[in-house]
Scaffold this motif. Structure first.
Motif, PDB file in Angstrom:
ATOM      1  N   ASP A  13       0.854  -1.190   0.000  1.00 44.19           N
ATOM      2  CA  ASP A  13       0.000   0.000   0.000  1.00 44.19           C
ATOM      3  C   ASP A  13       0.887   1.236   0.000  1.00 44.19           C
ATOM      4  OD1 ASP A  13       0.896   0.331   2.682  1.00 44.19           O
ATOM      5  OD2 ASP A  13      -0.814  -0.809   3.445  1.00 44.19           O
ATOM      6  N   GLU A  14       0.329   2.390   0.346  1.00 40.22           N
ATOM      7  CA  GLU A  14       1.116   3.626   0.304  1.00 40.22           C
ATOM      8  C   GLU A  14       2.139   3.730   1.428  1.00 40.22           C
ATOM      9  OE1 GLU A  14      -2.535   4.105   2.568  1.00 40.22           O
ATOM     10  OE2 GLU A  14      -2.285   3.641   0.467  1.00 40.22           O
ATOM     11  N   VAL A  15       2.044   2.866   2.433  1.00 45.90           N
ATOM     12  CA  VAL A  15       2.968   2.910   3.570  1.00 45.90           C
ATOM     13  C   VAL A  15       4.109   1.913   3.421  1.00 45.90           C
ATOM     14  CG1 VAL A  15       3.180   2.600   6.078  1.00 45.90           C
ATOM     15  CG2 VAL A  15       1.174   3.741   5.120  1.00 45.90           C
ATOM     16  N   SER A  16       3.796   0.669   3.052  1.00 48.63           N
ATOM     17  CA  SER A  16       4.841  -0.349   2.919  1.00 48.63           C
ATOM     18  C   SER A  16       4.442  -1.375   1.870  1.00 48.63           C
ATOM     19  CB  SER A  16       5.111  -1.036   4.262  1.00 48.63           C
ATOM     20  OG  SER A  16       4.014  -1.841   4.645  1.00 48.63           O
ATOM     21  N   SER A  29       9.581   0.473   3.060  1.00 50.19           N
ATOM     22  CA  SER A  29       8.768   1.681   3.173  1.00 50.19           C
ATOM     23  C   SER A  29       8.453   2.219   1.776  1.00 50.19           C
ATOM     24  CB  SER A  29       9.523   2.748   3.968  1.00 50.19           C
ATOM     25  OG  SER A  29       8.834   3.985   3.899  1.00 50.19           O
ATOM     26  N   LEU A  31       6.839   5.280   1.627  1.00 47.78           N
ATOM     27  CA  LEU A  31       6.459   6.654   1.941  1.00 47.78           C
ATOM     28  C   LEU A  31       7.023   7.686   0.963  1.00 47.78           C
ATOM     29  CD1 LEU A  31       6.672   6.551   5.842  1.00 47.78           C
ATOM     30  CD2 LEU A  31       4.621   6.501   4.397  1.00 47.78           C
ATOM     31  N   LEU A  32       8.166   7.426   0.337  1.00 45.97           N
ATOM     32  CA  LEU A  32       8.752   8.400  -0.593  1.00 45.97           C
ATOM     33  C   LEU A  32       8.108   8.377  -1.978  1.00 45.97           C
ATOM     34  CD1 LEU A  32      12.567   8.125   0.211  1.00 45.97           C
ATOM     35  CD2 LEU A  32      10.961   9.900   0.936  1.00 45.97           C
ATOM     36  N   GLY A  34       4.945   6.439  -2.688  1.00 44.52           N
ATOM     37  CA  GLY A  34       3.530   6.095  -2.661  1.00 44.52           C
ATOM     38  C   GLY A  34       3.271   4.676  -3.127  1.00 44.52           C
ATOM     39  N   THR A  48      13.947   1.259   1.991  1.00 46.85           N
ATOM     40  CA  THR A  48      13.024   2.300   1.561  1.00 46.85           C
ATOM     41  C   THR A  48      13.040   2.359   0.036  1.00 46.85           C
ATOM     42  OG1 THR A  48      13.451   3.609   3.551  1.00 46.85           O
ATOM     43  CG2 THR A  48      12.507   4.777   1.677  1.00 46.85           C
TER      44      THR A  48
END
Length: 96
Positions: A13-16, A29, A31-32, A34, A48
């Motif tokens: 998903d958009e977090v991990s 991750s 997060l950078l 999406g 990440t």
């Protein structure tokens, strides 16, 4: 030395996202960059995802990493750097 490696998204998903490369899989991750579709190749640095890769760029990075591994084992590695063999080194476009 820290190196980013191409990994393919399995699910997330958009977090991990769960990503895989060869026999390695890990949650990274997102997060950078999406959320991305499963099957998307991303460049992963310190767990990440830092950017999306197209298939050709992912293959070139994989070939370079495999070439370095072969060189460290004393094996032939020229074929893994085929895109560099018959040309002069070039700066990336943003550094020219």
């Amino acid at each position: 030395m820290c190196v980013g490696v191409p990994m393919r998204i399995i699910e997330g998903d958009e977090v991990s996202a769960l990503c895989a490369r060869d026999d390695d899989s890990r949650r990274v991750s997102m997060l950078l960059i999406g959320a991305q579709e499963p099957g998307t190749q991303v460049l992963v640095h310190i767990d990440t995802a830092i950017r999306v890769l197209d298939a050709q760029e992912a293959r070139l990075i994989d070939d370079a990493l495999r070439g370095l591994e072969a060189a460290l084992r004393g094996e032939s590695f020229d074929a893994l750097f085929a895109d560099l063999i018959d040309r002069e080194p070039q700066l990336p476009r943003h550094l020219r």
